[in-house]
Structures are given as C-alpha cells and as structure tokens.
Design a protein around this motif. Structure first.
Motif, PDB file in Angstrom:
ATOM      1  N   VAL A   1       3.312   9.542 -58.963  1.00  0.00           N
ATOM      2  CA  VAL A   1       2.519  10.057 -60.079  1.00  0.00           C
ATOM      3  C   VAL A   1       1.254  10.707 -59.533  1.00  0.00           C
ATOM      4  N   PRO A   2       0.670  11.647 -60.285  1.00  0.00           N
ATOM      5  CA  PRO A   2      -0.591  12.257 -59.844  1.00  0.00           C
ATOM      6  C   PRO A   2      -1.671  11.197 -59.662  1.00  0.00           C
ATOM      7  N   GLY A   3      -2.421  11.324 -58.588  1.00  0.00           N
ATOM      8  CA  GLY A   3      -3.524  10.406 -58.332  1.00  0.00           C
ATOM      9  C   GLY A   3      -3.154   9.191 -57.505  1.00  0.00           C
ATOM     10  N   GLU A   4      -1.885   9.072 -57.119  1.00  0.00           N
ATOM     11  CA  GLU A   4      -1.472   7.892 -56.355  1.00  0.00           C
ATOM     12  C   GLU A   4      -2.110   7.862 -54.970  1.00  0.00           C
TER      13      GLU A   4
ATOM     14  N   PRO B   1      -8.238   6.806 -53.152  1.00  0.00           N
ATOM     15  CA  PRO B   1      -8.624   5.601 -52.403  1.00  0.00           C
ATOM     16  C   PRO B   1      -8.570   4.319 -53.230  1.00  0.00           C
ATOM     17  N   LYS B   2      -8.658   4.419 -54.531  1.00  0.00           N
ATOM     18  CA  LYS B   2      -8.649   3.240 -55.395  1.00  0.00           C
ATOM     19  C   LYS B   2      -7.260   2.620 -55.535  1.00  0.00           C
ATOM     20  N   VAL B   3      -6.235   3.292 -55.028  1.00  0.00           N
ATOM     21  CA  VAL B   3      -4.853   2.832 -55.174  1.00  0.00           C
ATOM     22  C   VAL B   3      -4.378   2.186 -53.871  1.00  0.00           C
ATOM     23  N   THR B   4      -3.758   1.008 -53.971  1.00  0.00           N
ATOM     24  CA  THR B   4      -3.166   0.352 -52.809  1.00  0.00           C
ATOM     25  C   THR B   4      -1.781  -0.172 -53.162  1.00  0.00           C
ATOM     26  N   HIS B   5      -0.895  -0.191 -52.177  1.00  0.00           N
ATOM     27  CA  HIS B   5       0.445  -0.751 -52.361  1.00  0.00           C
ATOM     28  C   HIS B   5       0.585  -2.091 -51.650  1.00  0.00           C
ATOM     29  N   TYR B   6      -0.533  -2.580 -51.139  1.00  0.00           N
ATOM     30  CA  TYR B   6      -0.562  -3.888 -50.494  1.00  0.00           C
ATOM     31  C   TYR B   6      -1.723  -4.688 -51.064  1.00  0.00           C
ATOM     32  N   TYR B   7      -1.516  -5.980 -51.201  1.00  0.00           N
ATOM     33  CA  TYR B   7      -2.566  -6.856 -51.711  1.00  0.00           C
ATOM     34  C   TYR B   7      -2.881  -7.917 -50.675  1.00  0.00           C
ATOM     35  N   ASN B   8      -4.171  -8.071 -50.362  1.00  0.00           N
ATOM     36  CA  ASN B   8      -4.582  -9.031 -49.351  1.00  0.00           C
ATOM     37  C   ASN B   8      -5.317 -10.224 -49.961  1.00  0.00           C
TER      38      ASN B   8
ATOM     39  N   VAL C   1       3.257   3.933 -65.386  1.00  0.00           N
ATOM     40  CA  VAL C   1       2.062   4.718 -65.096  1.00  0.00           C
ATOM     41  C   VAL C   1       2.414   6.197 -65.144  1.00  0.00           C
ATOM     42  N   VAL C   2       1.570   6.981 -65.820  1.00  0.00           N
ATOM     43  CA  VAL C   2       1.768   8.426 -65.936  1.00  0.00           C
ATOM     44  C   VAL C   2       0.893   9.174 -64.935  1.00  0.00           C
ATOM     45  N   LYS C   3      -0.378   8.818 -64.870  1.00  0.00           N
ATOM     46  CA  LYS C   3      -1.281   9.438 -63.903  1.00  0.00           C
ATOM     47  C   LYS C   3      -2.473   8.520 -63.664  1.00  0.00           C
TER      48      LYS C   3
ATOM     49  N   ILE D   1      -6.781   5.362 -65.992  1.00  0.00           N
ATOM     50  CA  ILE D   1      -5.355   5.392 -65.706  1.00  0.00           C
ATOM     51  C   ILE D   1      -4.632   5.611 -67.022  1.00  0.00           C
ATOM     52  N   THR D   2      -3.629   6.474 -67.009  1.00  0.00           N
ATOM     53  CA  THR D   2      -2.839   6.750 -68.211  1.00  0.00           C
ATOM     54  C   THR D   2      -1.465   6.131 -68.044  1.00  0.00           C
TER      55      THR D   2
END
Length: 326
Positions: free
Chosen positions: A137-140, A143-150, A221-223, A229-230
């Motif tokens: 999606v647009p905006g992925e 920097p505010k987006v992560t695919h890992y959680y610590n 999630v759309v964007k 976030i939409t």
C-alpha cells in the motif's frame, strides 16, 4: 587451495545447529554459513516472547534445555542454543551471506559475501523470517512503519495500528497497550487467529470487548501517511490519527534464492519447494532442505519441535550414499 567440505549448511538457527551436530558426530568436514547472528531469527524475536512449545520440545540432539517455566522465553532459548554451539565447538561462520549455489559435476560451488566454498552436499536450513509479507500500500516505506516488533516502550503514549491477528500481532498489541500506547488492530479476517496461544487469546478478546484495544475486523489498510492511516472496513473507508504502524502480516522464505539454486516450487499459492520427505533431498541431487523452509508459504506447518528430525534424516541419507559408493 580451496577446501572441499563434505557438507555445507546454510543457516545457524536451531535446525542448522542440529545438522552441524549430526555432521560432527560422524566426523565429517562441515561448515555452517549464517548471514547474521547465531540463531538470527530467534535473536530478532520480541524481547519478552514466550514460546508455544515446552523446553523439551525445543531440545536438539537430546541435550537438556532447562528453563524457569515449562514454556521458555526468547532469552532462555538464545542461551540454550548458544551454549550448544559453543560447548560443541561447532564450525559456524557468522555474518556471512550465501549468495549463490551452483551444482557442478562433482560438487557444489557456494559463493558468499566473503569467499567461495566447495561442498559435496548442501543443506539449506535458512528459515523464513528475513522477508516480510508486505501490505503493498502507499506509504508502507515510511519510517513509522515496521514489519518487526521488538519491545513496547517506543510506542508509549502514541497512536499505534497493529496489522494482523497472529501470535506476534496479539502479543504486540497487548504489550503496547499495557505500556501506555493507544492501540488499534486492523484484521483481515472475522476474528482473532485460531493459532493464537491459548493462554493469550482470552486476554486479547476481553481487551477488545471492553474497548481498551480497538479492533476493525474484515478490514484492510488502504494507505499510510505521516500522521494518518486509511483503512477499508465493512462500513466503508475510515481515516485514523496515527503515529506508528506495526504490520505483522507474516514472513516468507527467499524463494528467489531457492529458484536460482534450481529447486522447483509448486505452482499454487503455497509455493512448496520440491523435496523427498524420506530423505529431505530436493530435485537437485545432493541439495537438501531442513526446518521451516520446507513449508513454503505454509509457515505454520513446520516448527523446531517437529523439524528437529530433519538433521538425522539428511545425514543418514548422506551416510548411506557414501557407503553405497565406497
């Protein structure tokens, strides 16, 4: 002169370590190549993660795994596998990435980020945790987006969207909420994942029911934008104030690496790599798969506890072939 190893193992996770132990017991000349830290996937798990499996089911080579509780946590697992590797003086090269595997007439040529190796047999035990399944999606890429959680602390007092309903998503949502984050879950399905740990599932269901954690089911999630976030819900599109997106939508093996090595994949969405379950040998003679990578996109199919046996299956097959050719 380049050393020719009898076995080269790709990946120093629990199953790669198990393969190395079997090779050492047979006095074979072997090497393990790992692109990150020892047990790199486990190292990148959330700091407070507790395993679904009990400690004895995570043991390799019948080496006892003693934990404070029946279900060990991440740090206990790291300590266990680290001690197994160091006390057995396993030949492991860390922070070295395997780039290509090429089969020649007599052996394999393996090129890495540091050098080249020759090996009679190759075992791929590289797992699937390195490549996240993207939202596309647009905006992925913000920097505010992560695919890992610590850990939860960075998200305190922030508006956080957690995408997904798996164990990792639920753990992240609960921890962030308990550390003072304002958590919203966006879930593609109609309910929390059926494989969520049985002692955690009632907790997340109750937090959603009481409104402490907001959840949008049957939604996507759309964007993603800097402060918003939409999402698309059954009631139409909604735009939410947002500081961070934790998109825990799963991971996948490096299929391109497998294909380039000559391994065939199934044509369906599962993308199962071709191998003989009796020997773990792929369609390339002398090239084997071990561990969770065997499941392709079915990443819930194989775990440490049910794939530990792969190490013995592979090394017994290699030994049988060696005996036959003598």
């Amino acid at each position: 002169m380049t050393t020719t190893y009898k076995v080269l193992i790709i990946g120093a996770g629990p199953i790669g370590i198990a393969c190395a132990l079997e090779c050492k017991k047979k006095n074979w000349n072997y090497v393990v190549i790992e692109k990150g830290a020892l047990t790199n996937s486990l190292f990148n798990y959330p700091k407070n993660m507790t395993f679904f499996s009990t400690s004895e089911k995570l043991e390799i080579d019948e080496i006892p795994f003693i934990s404070n509780n029946p279900k060990p946590n991440r740090d206990e697992a790291l300590e266990y596998y680290r001690r197994v590797a160091t006390s057995n003086e396993l030949n492991i090269h860390l922070y070295e990435e395997v780039l290509t595997i090429k089969k020649s007439k007599d052996d394999f040529e393996v090129s890495t980020s540091k050098t080249q190796y020759l090996a009679d047999k190759v075992i791929i035990a590289s797992g699937f945790y390195d490549i996240p399944t993207l939202l596309d999606v647009p905006g992925e890429d913000l920097p505010k987006v992560t695919h890992y959680y610590n850990e939860a602390h960075p998200y305190a007092m922030q508006d956080v969207v957690v995408v997904g309903a798996s164990n990792s998503s639920v753990d992240a949502a609960l921890e962030i909420w308990r550390k003072g984050g304002n958590v919203t879950m966006v879930i593609r399905g109609s309910e929390i994942g059926e494989r969520v740990k049985y002692w955690v599932k009632p907790d997340i269901i109750n937090r959603i029911k009481e409104g402490s954690i907001k959840a949008y089911f049957n939604s996507e999630v759309v964007k993603i934008e800097e402060t918003e976030i939409t999402i698309n819900t059954p009631n139409g599109e909604m735009t939410l104030a947002n500081d961070f997106v934790v998109a825990l939508t799963g991971y996948r093996p490096n299929f391109e690496f497998l294909i380039n090595a000559g391994i065939k994949l199934s044509d369906d969405n599962a993308r199962l790599p071709h191998y003989d379950p009796d020997t773990m040998e792929t369609n390339i003679s002398g090239l084997y798969l071990a561990g969770v990578i065997c499941g392709g996109m079915e990443t819930h199919k194989w775990f440490i506890e049910n794939s530990r046996i792969h190490a013995k299956i592979i090394t017994e097959h290699i030994e049988a072939l060696s005996t036959k050719n003598e």
